[in-house]
Write a protein that holds these residues in place. Structure first.
Motif, PDB file in Angstrom:
ATOM      1  N   CYS A  42      31.969  46.656  41.862  1.00 49.41           N
ATOM      2  CA  CYS A  42      31.234  46.836  40.614  1.00 49.41           C
ATOM      3  C   CYS A  42      30.072  47.799  40.844  1.00 49.41           C
ATOM      4  CB  CYS A  42      30.718  45.485  40.118  1.00 49.41           C
ATOM      5  SG  CYS A  42      29.664  45.585  38.666  1.00 49.41           S
ATOM      6  N   PRO A  43      29.856  48.792  39.970  1.00 49.08           N
ATOM      7  CA  PRO A  43      28.728  49.709  40.158  1.00 49.08           C
ATOM      8  C   PRO A  43      27.380  49.078  39.818  1.00 49.08           C
ATOM      9  CG  PRO A  43      29.945  50.275  38.194  1.00 49.08           C
ATOM     10  CD  PRO A  43      30.703  49.183  38.863  1.00 49.08           C
ATOM     11  N   PHE A  44      27.379  47.961  39.121  1.00 45.34           N
ATOM     12  CA  PHE A  44      26.129  47.310  38.747  1.00 45.34           C
ATOM     13  C   PHE A  44      25.666  46.319  39.806  1.00 45.34           C
ATOM     14  CE2 PHE A  44      28.105  48.479  34.693  1.00 45.34           C
ATOM     15  CZ  PHE A  44      27.089  49.257  34.162  1.00 45.34           C
ATOM     16  N   ASP A  45      26.597  45.603  40.418  1.00 47.05           N
ATOM     17  CA  ASP A  45      26.271  44.618  41.441  1.00 47.05           C
ATOM     18  C   ASP A  45      27.254  44.796  42.593  1.00 47.05           C
ATOM     19  OD1 ASP A  45      25.574  42.470  42.993  1.00 47.05           O
ATOM     20  OD2 ASP A  45      25.674  40.997  41.375  1.00 47.05           O
ATOM     21  N   LYS A  46      26.754  45.236  43.739  1.00 48.43           N
ATOM     22  CA  LYS A  46      27.616  45.560  44.881  1.00 48.43           C
ATOM     23  C   LYS A  46      28.303  44.330  45.471  1.00 48.43           C
ATOM     24  CE  LYS A  46      26.404  49.802  44.530  1.00 48.43           C
ATOM     25  NZ  LYS A  46      27.276  50.732  43.874  1.00 48.43           N
ATOM     26  N   ASN A  47      27.860  43.135  45.103  1.00 44.38           N
ATOM     27  CA  ASN A  47      28.502  41.917  45.605  1.00 44.38           C
ATOM     28  C   ASN A  47      29.738  41.546  44.787  1.00 44.38           C
ATOM     29  OD1 ASN A  47      26.572  41.514  47.632  1.00 44.38           O
ATOM     30  ND2 ASN A  47      25.177  40.586  46.146  1.00 44.38           N
ATOM     31  N   HIS A  48      29.945  42.197  43.653  1.00 40.57           N
ATOM     32  CA  HIS A  48      31.093  41.890  42.817  1.00 40.57           C
ATOM     33  C   HIS A  48      32.298  42.711  43.259  1.00 40.57           C
ATOM     34  CE1 HIS A  48      28.426  40.613  39.154  1.00 40.57           C
ATOM     35  NE2 HIS A  48      28.298  39.813  40.193  1.00 40.57           N
ATOM     36  N   LEU A  49      33.371  42.033  43.615  1.00 45.96           N
ATOM     37  CA  LEU A  49      34.653  42.670  43.902  1.00 45.96           C
ATOM     38  C   LEU A  49      35.643  42.179  42.854  1.00 45.96           C
ATOM     39  CD1 LEU A  49      34.863  42.440  47.778  1.00 45.96           C
ATOM     40  CD2 LEU A  49      34.371  44.435  46.390  1.00 45.96           C
ATOM     41  N   ILE A  50      36.177  43.098  42.078  1.00 48.58           N
ATOM     42  CA  ILE A  50      36.991  42.738  40.926  1.00 48.58           C
ATOM     43  C   ILE A  50      38.355  43.405  41.063  1.00 48.58           C
ATOM     44  CG2 ILE A  50      37.141  42.829  38.408  1.00 48.58           C
ATOM     45  CD1 ILE A  50      33.864  43.468  39.929  1.00 48.58           C
ATOM     46  N   ARG A  51      39.407  42.676  40.621  1.00 48.03           N
ATOM     47  CA  ARG A  51      40.742  43.264  40.614  1.00 48.03           C
ATOM     48  C   ARG A  51      40.774  44.419  39.609  1.00 48.03           C
ATOM     49  NH1 ARG A  51      45.099  39.286  39.208  1.00 48.03           N
ATOM     50  NH2 ARG A  51      43.630  38.851  37.572  1.00 48.03           N
ATOM     51  N   ALA A  52      41.589  45.419  39.902  1.00 45.00           N
ATOM     52  CA  ALA A  52      41.634  46.630  39.075  1.00 45.00           C
ATOM     53  C   ALA A  52      42.049  46.335  37.640  1.00 45.00           C
ATOM     54  CB  ALA A  52      42.585  47.648  39.690  1.00 45.00           C
ATOM     55  N   CYS A  53      42.918  45.351  37.436  1.00 43.22           N
ATOM     56  CA  CYS A  53      43.370  45.046  36.072  1.00 43.22           C
ATOM     57  C   CYS A  53      42.261  44.404  35.241  1.00 43.22           C
ATOM     58  CB  CYS A  53      44.613  44.170  36.103  1.00 43.22           C
ATOM     59  SG  CYS A  53      44.375  42.569  36.869  1.00 43.22           S
ATOM     60  N   ARG A  54      41.274  43.793  35.860  1.00 43.83           N
ATOM     61  CA  ARG A  54      40.169  43.149  35.138  1.00 43.83           C
ATOM     62  C   ARG A  54      38.902  44.002  35.143  1.00 43.83           C
ATOM     63  NH1 ARG A  54      41.111  39.980  31.614  1.00 43.83           N
ATOM     64  NH2 ARG A  54      38.994  39.254  31.786  1.00 43.83           N
ATOM     65  N   PHE A  55      38.930  45.151  35.810  1.00 42.39           N
ATOM     66  CA  PHE A  55      37.731  45.956  36.011  1.00 42.39           C
ATOM     67  C   PHE A  55      37.085  46.444  34.703  1.00 42.39           C
ATOM     68  CE2 PHE A  55      35.380  49.709  37.603  1.00 42.39           C
ATOM     69  CZ  PHE A  55      34.582  49.059  38.510  1.00 42.39           C
ATOM     70  N   PRO A  56      37.836  46.952  33.713  1.00 43.45           N
ATOM     71  CA  PRO A  56      37.177  47.402  32.478  1.00 43.45           C
ATOM     72  C   PRO A  56      36.436  46.280  31.746  1.00 43.45           C
ATOM     73  CG  PRO A  56      39.412  48.237  32.571  1.00 43.45           C
ATOM     74  CD  PRO A  56      39.252  47.274  33.706  1.00 43.45           C
ATOM     75  N   TYR A  57      37.010  45.089  31.743  1.00 42.57           N
ATOM     76  CA  TYR A  57      36.349  43.954  31.081  1.00 42.57           C
ATOM     77  C   TYR A  57      35.072  43.565  31.829  1.00 42.57           C
ATOM     78  CZ  TYR A  57      41.016  43.726  29.119  1.00 42.57           C
ATOM     79  OH  TYR A  57      42.197  44.043  28.523  1.00 42.57           O
ATOM     80  N   HIS A  58      35.138  43.638  33.158  1.00 43.87           N
ATOM     81  CA  HIS A  58      33.977  43.291  33.959  1.00 43.87           C
ATOM     82  C   HIS A  58      32.852  44.306  33.744  1.00 43.87           C
ATOM     83  CE1 HIS A  58      31.696  41.624  37.307  1.00 43.87           C
ATOM     84  NE2 HIS A  58      31.439  42.880  37.639  1.00 43.87           N
ATOM     85  N   LEU A  59      33.205  45.584  33.600  1.00 42.22           N
ATOM     86  CA  LEU A  59      32.177  46.601  33.375  1.00 42.22           C
ATOM     87  C   LEU A  59      31.400  46.325  32.091  1.00 42.22           C
ATOM     88  CD1 LEU A  59      33.867  49.965  34.380  1.00 42.22           C
ATOM     89  CD2 LEU A  59      32.063  48.739  35.564  1.00 42.22           C
ATOM     90  N   ILE A  60      32.088  45.920  31.056  1.00 44.87           N
ATOM     91  CA  ILE A  60      31.417  45.612  29.788  1.00 44.87           C
ATOM     92  C   ILE A  60      30.457  44.439  29.970  1.00 44.87           C
ATOM     93  CG2 ILE A  60      31.798  44.770  27.438  1.00 44.87           C
ATOM     94  CD1 ILE A  60      34.469  46.326  27.512  1.00 44.87           C
ATOM     95  N   LYS A  61      30.921  43.416  30.689  1.00 44.18           N
ATOM     96  CA  LYS A  61      30.095  42.226  30.902  1.00 44.18           C
ATOM     97  C   LYS A  61      28.862  42.558  31.753  1.00 44.18           C
ATOM     98  CE  LYS A  61      30.438  37.735  33.112  1.00 44.18           C
ATOM     99  NZ  LYS A  61      31.292  36.867  33.897  1.00 44.18           N
ATOM    100  N   CYS A  62      29.067  43.290  32.842  1.00 44.45           N
ATOM    101  CA  CYS A  62      27.945  43.612  33.728  1.00 44.45           C
ATOM    102  C   CYS A  62      26.985  44.611  33.089  1.00 44.45           C
ATOM    103  CB  CYS A  62      28.453  44.149  35.060  1.00 44.45           C
ATOM    104  SG  CYS A  62      28.435  42.916  36.367  1.00 44.45           S
ATOM    105  N   ARG A  63      27.491  45.480  32.202  1.00 44.15           N
ATOM    106  CA  ARG A  63      26.610  46.433  31.522  1.00 44.15           C
ATOM    107  C   ARG A  63      25.610  45.678  30.651  1.00 44.15           C
ATOM    108  NH1 ARG A  63      29.813  50.919  29.030  1.00 44.15           N
ATOM    109  NH2 ARG A  63      29.529  51.782  31.086  1.00 44.15           N
ATOM    110  N   LYS A  64      26.054  44.565  30.037  1.00 45.95           N
ATOM    111  CA  LYS A  64      25.145  43.759  29.220  1.00 45.95           C
ATOM    112  C   LYS A  64      24.133  43.019  30.085  1.00 45.95           C
ATOM    113  CE  LYS A  64      28.453  42.989  25.521  1.00 45.95           C
ATOM    114  NZ  LYS A  64      29.314  42.001  24.835  1.00 45.95           N
ATOM    115  N   ASN A  65      24.545  42.608  31.293  1.00 46.47           N
ATOM    116  CA  ASN A  65      23.655  41.856  32.174  1.00 46.47           C
ATOM    117  C   ASN A  65      22.649  42.741  32.890  1.00 46.47           C
ATOM    118  OD1 ASN A  65      24.957  39.503  31.485  1.00 46.47           O
ATOM    119  ND2 ASN A  65      26.320  39.530  33.258  1.00 46.47           N
ATOM    120  N   HIS A  66      22.925  44.040  33.011  1.00 48.49           N
ATOM    121  CA  HIS A  66      22.041  44.964  33.717  1.00 48.49           C
ATOM    122  C   HIS A  66      21.718  46.155  32.815  1.00 48.49           C
ATOM    123  CE1 HIS A  66      22.829  42.823  37.488  1.00 48.49           C
ATOM    124  NE2 HIS A  66      24.100  42.803  37.120  1.00 48.49           N
TER     125      HIS A  66
END
Length: 170
Positions: A42-66
């Protein structure tokens, strides 16, 4: 020592042909970018490792948190999964692995004609007798918001509340 058995070849990995290895390497290289289970950071939190199929959804979530970091990062025009700092965006767009150039596909011709030409429409209207200006109703009442300009306005019915309710008699 582990032995890999591949069907259709000999059981010894030393006897595989170099061509088969090269083909296998090419297939894994092509699938590397498409593998949905590949872990991405994850570009927002380096401790987050996300599967490629879930990566776009995670980016939206982390963008709101950071929100502070999100304002500093810009999205790559070639791949929305690439988030880079504002000052690095121009360098990234020049070297992005997902960048596709149209000029390289036509063999580098510089005559201005590309392989991607839009066909010119040759359609002609066969019914030339139609004239919308003649058919327009110049005597039409203009529309005014909130006004009822119907030709025959219907009177609003007078409704009155009933004197008694049907269930009050019971």
């Amino acid at each position: 020592m582990a032995t890999t058995i591949r069907y259709g070849t000999t059981s010894s990995p030393c006897n595989t042909a170099a061509g088969e290895r090269a083909q296998l390497d090419e297939e894994t290289e092509e699938k590397k970018n498409c593998d949905p289970d590949k872990l991405q950071q994850c570009p927002f939190d380096k401790n987050h490792l996300i599967r490629a199929c879930r990566f776009p959804y995670h980016l939206i979530k982390c963008r709101k948190n950071h929100p502070k970091l999100a304002s500093e990062l810009k999205t790559c025009p070639f791949n929305a999964r690439h988030l880079v700092h504002k000052h690095e965006l121009t360098r990234h767009t020049e070297t992005c692995e997902d960048r596709i150039s149209v000029d390289t596909e036509d063999g580098g011709s510089t005559n201005g004609h590309s392989q991607w030409q839009v066909p010119v429409s040759t359609w002609v209207n066969q019914d030339m007798s139609e004239d919308w200006d003649k058919e327009a109703d110049d005597a039409a009442v203009p529309f005014v918001w909130g006004e009822n300009t119907a030709l025959n306005p219907k009177p609003e019915p007078n409704f009155r509340p009933p004197n008694t309710l049907p269930w009050s008699a019971m």
